[in-house]
Design a protein around this motif. Structure first.
Motif, short mmCIF file in Angstrom:
data_model
loop_
_atom_site.label_atom_id
_atom_site.label_comp_id
_atom_site.label_asym_id
_atom_site.label_seq_id
_atom_site.Cartn_x
_atom_site.Cartn_y
_atom_site.Cartn_z
N UNK A 145 0.83 -1.19 0.00
CA UNK A 145 0.00 0.00 0.00
C UNK A 145 0.88 1.26 0.00
N UNK A 146 0.56 2.21 -0.88
CA UNK A 146 1.29 3.48 -0.90
C UNK A 146 1.23 4.11 0.48
N UNK A 147 2.35 4.64 0.93
CA UNK A 147 2.44 5.21 2.27
C UNK A 147 3.07 4.25 3.26
N UNK A 148 3.28 2.99 2.85
CA UNK A 148 3.88 2.00 3.75
C UNK A 148 5.35 2.31 3.99
N UNK A 149 5.79 2.06 5.20
CA UNK A 149 7.18 2.30 5.59
C UNK A 149 7.79 1.02 6.16
N UNK A 150 9.08 0.84 5.91
CA UNK A 150 9.86 -0.25 6.51
C UNK A 150 9.28 -1.64 6.26
N UNK A 151 8.80 -1.86 5.05
CA UNK A 151 8.29 -3.17 4.66
C UNK A 151 9.48 -4.05 4.27
N UNK A 152 9.47 -5.31 4.73
CA UNK A 152 10.52 -6.27 4.35
C UNK A 152 10.01 -7.11 3.19
N UNK A 153 10.74 -7.06 2.07
CA UNK A 153 10.43 -7.90 0.92
C UNK A 153 11.42 -9.04 0.91
N UNK A 154 10.93 -10.25 1.08
CA UNK A 154 11.81 -11.42 1.14
C UNK A 154 11.87 -12.07 -0.23
N UNK A 155 13.10 -12.24 -0.75
CA UNK A 155 13.29 -12.91 -2.02
C UNK A 155 13.92 -14.28 -1.78
N UNK A 156 13.64 -15.17 -2.67
CA UNK A 156 14.19 -16.53 -2.50
C UNK A 156 15.00 -16.91 -3.74
N UNK A 157 15.81 -17.95 -3.63
CA UNK A 157 16.60 -18.42 -4.75
C UNK A 157 15.70 -18.92 -5.85
N UNK A 158 16.05 -18.59 -7.09
CA UNK A 158 15.28 -19.14 -8.23
C UNK A 158 15.57 -20.62 -8.33
N UNK A 159 14.57 -21.35 -8.69
CA UNK A 159 14.76 -22.81 -8.85
C UNK A 159 14.48 -23.20 -10.27
#
Length: 159
Positions: A145-159
């Motif tokens: 959501x626009x206005x969000x702060x300090x969001x953690x986006x977790x990425x994983x290894x491509x398989x």
């Protein structure tokens, strides 16, 4: 911010029925839009870049071509700040992050810093779809959501 020097102005003009788009030119601190059909309803989106960041945004719906000059008041745009991390919590440096509200809007992008953080600024409100691109890593589409702060986006290894 009142009194700030605007370095760049960007405008997108679409007819409500999606048939045609206007063309814009910068002109003495304003924008001249040409190629519009008289008595046709348009949607106008305007944003301004100040000190290298998109910081102001406005949306005008129901504007009719041929009406003459209009004044658009820009309001501060929304901001999203996030940190991109791997599954083990380590930051992802130099990841390219893309965001869009819908397929019909311009895409915004940023790169993560040494701590994996990035900001998208001058955004319209609403739910943004973010994607992260980094060698060997995959994020999928993450709604934020626009206005969000300090969001953690977790990425994983491509398989």
């Amino acid at each position: 911010e009142p009194g700030a020097v605007i370095h760049e102005v960007n405008a997108v003009v679409d007819s409500v029925d999606g048939v045609d788009r206007g063309f814009w030119d910068r002109c003495d601190g304003g924008i001249v839009v040409t190629g519009l059909r008289p008595r046709t309803a348009y949607v106008l989106d305007v944003r301004a870049r100040i000190a290298g960041a998109w910081t102001a945004w406005s949306h005008v719906a129901g504007w009719t071509g041929g009406e003459g000059p209009i004044t658009v008041h820009l309001s501060p745009g929304e901001r999203i700040t996030c940190q991109v991390v791997r599954e083990d919590g380590t930051p992802v440096v130099g990841a390219h992050v893309y965001g869009e509200v819908s397929e019909d809007t311009d895409e915004e992008d940023a790169y993560t810093g040494l701590d994996g953080r990035f900001s998208l600024t001058g955004l319209e409100g609403g739910l943004w779809k973010l994607r992260v691109s980094a060698p060997g890593l995959f994020s999928g589409v993450v709604p934020v959501l626009a206005g969000s702060r300090d969001v953690r986006l977790v990425v994983r290894l491509e398989r």
